[in-house]
Design an enzyme around this catalytic site. Structure first.
Site, PDB file in Angstrom:
ATOM      1  N   THR A   1       0.831  -1.286   0.222  1.00 37.89           N
ATOM      2  CA  THR A   1       0.067  -0.032   0.081  1.00 37.89           C
ATOM      3  C   THR A   1       0.818   1.575  -0.114  1.00 37.89           C
ATOM      4  O   THR A   1       2.100   1.106   0.449  1.00 37.89           O
ATOM      5  CB  THR A   1      -0.917  -0.178   1.410  1.00 37.89           C
ATOM      6  OG1 THR A   1      -1.494   1.316   1.123  1.00 37.89           O
ATOM      7  CG2 THR A   1      -0.144  -0.432   2.646  1.00 37.89           C
TER       8      THR A   1
ATOM      9  N   GLU B   1       0.481   3.475   2.029  1.00 38.87           N
ATOM     10  CA  GLU B   1       0.569   4.020   3.373  1.00 38.87           C
ATOM     11  C   GLU B   1       1.922   3.688   3.899  1.00 38.87           C
ATOM     12  O   GLU B   1       2.158   4.386   4.910  1.00 38.87           O
ATOM     13  CB  GLU B   1      -0.520   3.506   4.100  1.00 38.87           C
ATOM     14  CG  GLU B   1      -2.021   3.988   3.664  1.00 38.87           C
ATOM     15  CD  GLU B   1      -3.014   4.049   4.661  1.00 38.87           C
ATOM     16  OE1 GLU B   1      -2.956   3.629   6.076  1.00 38.87           O
ATOM     17  OE2 GLU B   1      -4.330   4.138   4.133  1.00 38.87           O
TER      18      GLU B   1
ATOM     19  N   TYR C   1      -1.441  -0.401  11.230  1.00 41.80           N
ATOM     20  CA  TYR C   1      -1.928  -1.072   9.836  1.00 41.80           C
ATOM     21  C   TYR C   1      -0.790  -0.828   9.071  1.00 41.80           C
ATOM     22  O   TYR C   1      -0.138  -1.821   8.370  1.00 41.80           O
ATOM     23  CB  TYR C   1      -3.095  -0.514   9.363  1.00 41.80           C
ATOM     24  CG  TYR C   1      -3.167  -0.860   7.969  1.00 41.80           C
ATOM     25  CD1 TYR C   1      -3.337  -2.080   7.450  1.00 41.80           C
ATOM     26  CD2 TYR C   1      -2.987   0.189   6.846  1.00 41.80           C
ATOM     27  CE1 TYR C   1      -3.535  -2.327   5.878  1.00 41.80           C
ATOM     28  CE2 TYR C   1      -3.246   0.021   5.458  1.00 41.80           C
ATOM     29  CZ  TYR C   1      -3.221  -1.649   5.049  1.00 41.80           C
ATOM     30  OH  TYR C   1      -3.506  -1.689   3.617  1.00 41.80           O
TER      31      TYR C   1
HETATM   32  P1  NAD Z   1     -10.285  -6.718   3.134  1.00 37.35           P
HETATM   33  O1  NAD Z   1     -10.261  -6.331   4.290  1.00 37.35           O
HETATM   34  O2  NAD Z   1     -11.647  -6.220   2.058  1.00 37.35           O
HETATM   35  O3  NAD Z   1      -9.895  -8.198   2.350  1.00 37.35           O
HETATM   36  C1  NAD Z   1      -9.210  -8.905   3.274  1.00 37.35           C
HETATM   37  C2  NAD Z   1      -9.229 -10.223   3.080  1.00 37.35           C
HETATM   38  O4  NAD Z   1      -8.383 -11.100   3.721  1.00 37.35           O
HETATM   39  C3  NAD Z   1     -10.600 -10.935   3.759  1.00 37.35           C
HETATM   40  O5  NAD Z   1     -11.171 -11.765   2.732  1.00 37.35           O
HETATM   41  C4  NAD Z   1     -10.298 -11.581   4.885  1.00 37.35           C
HETATM   42  O6  NAD Z   1     -11.010 -12.625   5.261  1.00 37.35           O
HETATM   43  C5  NAD Z   1      -8.852 -12.113   4.370  1.00 37.35           C
HETATM   44  N1  NAD Z   1      -7.916 -12.503   5.557  1.00 37.35           N
HETATM   45  C6  NAD Z   1      -7.544 -11.665   6.611  1.00 37.35           C
HETATM   46  N2  NAD Z   1      -6.737 -12.287   7.322  1.00 37.35           N
HETATM   47  C7  NAD Z   1      -6.197 -13.563   6.714  1.00 37.35           C
HETATM   48  C8  NAD Z   1      -5.542 -14.482   7.022  1.00 37.35           C
HETATM   49  N3  NAD Z   1      -5.040 -14.424   8.286  1.00 37.35           N
HETATM   50  N4  NAD Z   1      -5.476 -15.567   6.190  1.00 37.35           N
HETATM   51  C9  NAD Z   1      -6.133 -15.704   5.279  1.00 37.35           C
HETATM   52  N5  NAD Z   1      -7.163 -14.696   4.749  1.00 37.35           N
HETATM   53  C10 NAD Z   1      -7.381 -13.661   5.556  1.00 37.35           C
HETATM   54  O7  NAD Z   1      -9.194  -6.004   2.181  1.00 37.35           O
HETATM   55  P2  NAD Z   1      -9.173  -5.370   0.882  1.00 37.35           P
HETATM   56  O8  NAD Z   1      -9.318  -3.797   0.919  1.00 37.35           O
HETATM   57  O9  NAD Z   1      -9.452  -6.383  -0.178  1.00 37.35           O
HETATM   58  O10 NAD Z   1      -7.335  -5.206   0.659  1.00 37.35           O
HETATM   59  C11 NAD Z   1      -6.707  -6.455   0.181  1.00 37.35           C
HETATM   60  C12 NAD Z   1      -5.128  -6.137   0.138  1.00 37.35           C
HETATM   61  O11 NAD Z   1      -4.941  -4.840  -0.529  1.00 37.35           O
HETATM   62  C13 NAD Z   1      -4.589  -5.907   1.666  1.00 37.35           C
HETATM   63  O12 NAD Z   1      -3.315  -6.571   1.592  1.00 37.35           O
HETATM   64  C14 NAD Z   1      -4.360  -4.498   1.626  1.00 37.35           C
HETATM   65  O13 NAD Z   1      -3.379  -3.995   2.615  1.00 37.35           O
HETATM   66  C15 NAD Z   1      -4.053  -3.925   0.117  1.00 37.35           C
HETATM   67  N6  NAD Z   1      -4.473  -2.660  -0.381  1.00 37.35           N
HETATM   68  C16 NAD Z   1      -5.556  -2.200  -0.004  1.00 37.35           C
HETATM   69  C17 NAD Z   1      -6.235  -0.960  -0.551  1.00 37.35           C
HETATM   70  C18 NAD Z   1      -7.380  -0.456  -0.476  1.00 37.35           C
HETATM   71  O14 NAD Z   1      -7.692   0.719  -0.728  1.00 37.35           O
HETATM   72  N7  NAD Z   1      -8.544  -1.222  -0.009  1.00 37.35           N
HETATM   73  C19 NAD Z   1      -5.111  -0.257  -1.336  1.00 37.35           C
HETATM   74  C20 NAD Z   1      -3.696  -0.617  -1.195  1.00 37.35           C
HETATM   75  C21 NAD Z   1      -3.476  -1.830  -1.072  1.00 37.35           C
HETATM   76  O1  DAU Z   2      -4.173   4.292   0.847  1.00 39.28           O
HETATM   77  C1  DAU Z   2      -4.267   2.847   0.564  1.00 39.28           C
HETATM   78  C2  DAU Z   2      -5.127   2.299   1.903  1.00 39.28           C
HETATM   79  O2  DAU Z   2      -6.397   2.848   1.720  1.00 39.28           O
HETATM   80  C3  DAU Z   2      -5.553   0.937   2.238  1.00 39.28           C
HETATM   81  O3  DAU Z   2      -3.817   0.391   2.571  1.00 39.28           O
HETATM   82  C4  DAU Z   2      -6.083   0.481   3.229  1.00 39.28           C
HETATM   83  O4  DAU Z   2      -6.351  -0.826   3.563  1.00 39.28           O
HETATM   84  C5  DAU Z   2      -7.495   1.136   2.912  1.00 39.28           C
HETATM   85  O5  DAU Z   2      -8.380   0.835   4.222  1.00 39.28           O
HETATM   86  C6  DAU Z   2      -7.419   2.601   2.680  1.00 39.28           C
HETATM   87  O6  DAU Z   2      -7.099   3.232   4.017  1.00 39.28           O
HETATM   88  P1  DAU Z   2      -7.665   4.692   4.326  1.00 39.28           P
HETATM   89  O7  DAU Z   2      -7.464   4.823   5.862  1.00 39.28           O
HETATM   90  O8  DAU Z   2      -6.918   5.854   3.387  1.00 39.28           O
HETATM   91  O9  DAU Z   2      -8.919   4.595   4.020  1.00 39.28           O
HETATM   92  P2  DAU Z   2     -10.387   4.705   4.644  1.00 39.28           P
HETATM   93  O10 DAU Z   2     -11.627   4.512   3.749  1.00 39.28           O
HETATM   94  O11 DAU Z   2     -10.582   4.460   6.096  1.00 39.28           O
HETATM   95  O12 DAU Z   2     -10.259   6.408   4.770  1.00 39.28           O
HETATM   96  C7  DAU Z   2     -10.198   7.123   3.697  1.00 39.28           C
HETATM   97  C8  DAU Z   2     -10.153   8.451   4.291  1.00 39.28           C
HETATM   98  O13 DAU Z   2     -11.185   9.010   4.678  1.00 39.28           O
HETATM   99  C9  DAU Z   2      -9.114   8.728   5.389  1.00 39.28           C
HETATM  100  O14 DAU Z   2      -8.543  10.120   5.381  1.00 39.28           O
HETATM  101  C10 DAU Z   2     -10.003   8.807   6.554  1.00 39.28           C
HETATM  102  C11 DAU Z   2     -11.338   9.188   5.921  1.00 39.28           C
HETATM  103  N1  DAU Z   2     -12.628   8.798   6.654  1.00 39.28           N
HETATM  104  C12 DAU Z   2     -12.689   7.568   7.009  1.00 39.28           C
HETATM  105  C13 DAU Z   2     -13.817   7.074   7.252  1.00 39.28           C
HETATM  106  C14 DAU Z   2     -14.016   5.591   7.496  1.00 39.28           C
HETATM  107  C15 DAU Z   2     -13.426   9.855   7.048  1.00 39.28           C
HETATM  108  O15 DAU Z   2     -13.097  11.124   7.255  1.00 39.28           O
HETATM  109  N2  DAU Z   2     -14.701   9.296   7.884  1.00 39.28           N
HETATM  110  C16 DAU Z   2     -14.902   8.044   7.901  1.00 39.28           C
HETATM  111  O16 DAU Z   2     -15.832   7.587   8.396  1.00 39.28           O
END
Ligand code: NAD
Ligand code: DAU
Length: 339
Positions: free
Chosen positions: A128, A130, A153
């Site tokens: 990520t 982050e 995280y």
């Molecule tokens: P998510 O929380 O929606 O899904 C995570 C999945 O992993 C779930 O299905 C959960 O059951 C599974 N999981 C958790 N712990 C586990 C374990 N110990 N063994 C096997 N399975 C397990 O997450 P997401 O938003 O789809 O993110 C997926 C990946 O992408 C993560 O590695 C996250 O760090 C990365 N990522 C997410 C974002 C974002 O914006 N969501 C951006 C950049 C990177």
């Molecule tokens: O940048 C990549 C990351 O994006 C991933 O690695 C993480 O898994 C994913 O959860 C996401 O992290 P963020 O913290 O950026 O996402 P989130 O949706 O939680 O929040 C986005 C922005 O919005 C952040 O600045 C916090 C703000 N926020 C979030 C929530 C849930 C609010 O202001 N109010 C809220 O209720």
């Protein structure tokens, strides 16, 4: 090619599995998922019943469990691993960091160890933006920006990246790291900004914006991220790190106002609440390396992606209801009480 996808029942993993199976008739997927609160088997139910059922295998298990992971390699020939499995929500990591270290660090170590012992020819680790920490008003993160994670995280994700790097250096293990910005799209759990705001707006409830709402994220539609991971899987240089982004920097307030406009709801629903501790101010990605080496280019503008996303949530209200488990509601209640 048979790909072991971990965390495939979550948001990005599920989108990636659909993406790969529909794009490549010769790809098979083994999905290892622990089914935490964020993992939803129903996300992939159509696969288990549809024409692709011969090419899709689900295994319920934990990436941190050596027996579960080695069992997969004994049962299946695996040509590549894509590691999505993680605890992914920053707010949860602030309340309880331990599961983040267990899954994101120890789980990645366990997966790496088994995969290198089995000489898997390709390993893509999903990281990520982050891990780089927070930017000021100017500049973008490049792959050589220093790591400065600010939440439990992001610290756990940075630790996993260091292990992947070390496996490449020490064992010549052919691993690639991808670092992406904020994803949005179908199947995202409604604890993250966009689906949470959609849900609250539909119910005419307040939309909680942390702090002053001026924190900036670079938003990418989830299938554009899937495209990047696919390119990294096929063309990535072993040992390389690739940034992906959506070229769509927005403040949180801009995101929420655009969403309200598309839904035809009033801005009076916006409610400013106490800030997230350690809240990163701005992320922005320079993904010129991925463009040059992999041919990566995001296909959606933010407005197009958001329209698709909101249509999907509108048409899948049952999905939204089904993921509102008691445990999740309990967590949210506690979170707001703590504030
Ligand atoms: P998510 O929380 O929606 O899904 C995570 C999945 O992993 C779930 O299905 C959960 O059951 C599974 N999981 C958790 N712990 C586990 C374990 N110990 N063994 C096997 N399975 C397990 O997450 P997401 O938003 O789809 O993110 C997926 C990946 O992408 C993560 O590695 C996250 O760090 C990365 N990522 C997410 C974002 C974002 O914006 N969501 C951006 C950049 C990177
Ligand atoms: O940048 C990549 C990351 O994006 C991933 O690695 C993480 O898994 C994913 O959860 C996401 O992290 P963020 O913290 O950026 O996402 P989130 O949706 O939680 O929040 C986005 C922005 O919005 C952040 O600045 C916090 C703000 N926020 C979030 C929530 C849930 C609010 O202001 N109010 C809220 O209720």
């Amino acid at each position: 090619m048979r790909v072991l996808v971990t965390g495939g029942c979550g948001f990005i993993g599920a989108n990636f599995i659909y993406y790969m199976l529909s794009k490549y008739p010769d790809v098979e997927i083994v999905n290892l998922d622990k089914l935490t609160y964020a993992g939803n088997l129903a996300n992939l139910r159509p696969l288990e019943q549809g024409p692709d059922k011969e090419r899709y295998f689900f295994v319920h298990g934990d990436i941190a469990d050596p027996g579960a992971v080695s069992g997969i390699f004994e049962k299946f020939r695996i040509d590549a691993v894509v590691n999505f499995a993680a605890e992914s929500h920053v707010d949860r990591s602030i309340n309880d960091p331990a599961p983040f270290v267990t899954t994101n660090v120890l789980g990645t170590q366990n997966l790496l160890w088994t995969a290198q012992e089995k000489s898997v020819p390709r390993f893509v680790h999903i990281s990520t933006d982050e891990v780089y920490g927070s930017l000021g008003a100017e500049g973008k993160f490049t792959e050589s920006s220093s790591l400065a994670p600010n939440s439990p995280y992001s610290a756990s994700k940075a630790a996993a990246d260091m292990l992947v790097r070390a496996y490449h250096k020490t064992y010549a293990f052919p691993a690639v790291i991808t670092r992406c910005s904020n994803n949005y799209g179908p199947y995202q759990f409604p604890e993250k900004l966009i689906p949470l705001m959609f849900k609250n707006a539909q119910e005419d409830k307040p939309l909680p914006i942390y702090g002053d709402g001026q924190n900036v994220r670079d938003w990418i539609y989830v299938t554009d991220h899937c495209l990047g991971v696919d390119l990294a899987l096929r063309k990535g240089r072993p040992g390389a790190i690739y940034n992906f982004g959506g070229d769509a920097e927005k403040t949180n307030l801009e995101v929420v106002k655009t969403l309200l406009k598309q839904l035809g709801k009033p801005e009076s629903l916006i409610s400013f609440v106490k800030d997230r501790p350690g809240h990163d101010r701005r992320y922005a990605m320079d993904f010129s390396l991925a463009r040059k080496e992999l041919g990566f280019k995001p296909e959606h503008t933010f407005e197009q992606g958001l329209e698709k996303t909101l249509s999907w949530y509108r048409e899948n209200q049952e999905w939204m209801q089904s993921v509102q488990s008691g445990a999740y509601l309990e967590f949210m209640k506690q979170w707001y009480e703590d504030r």
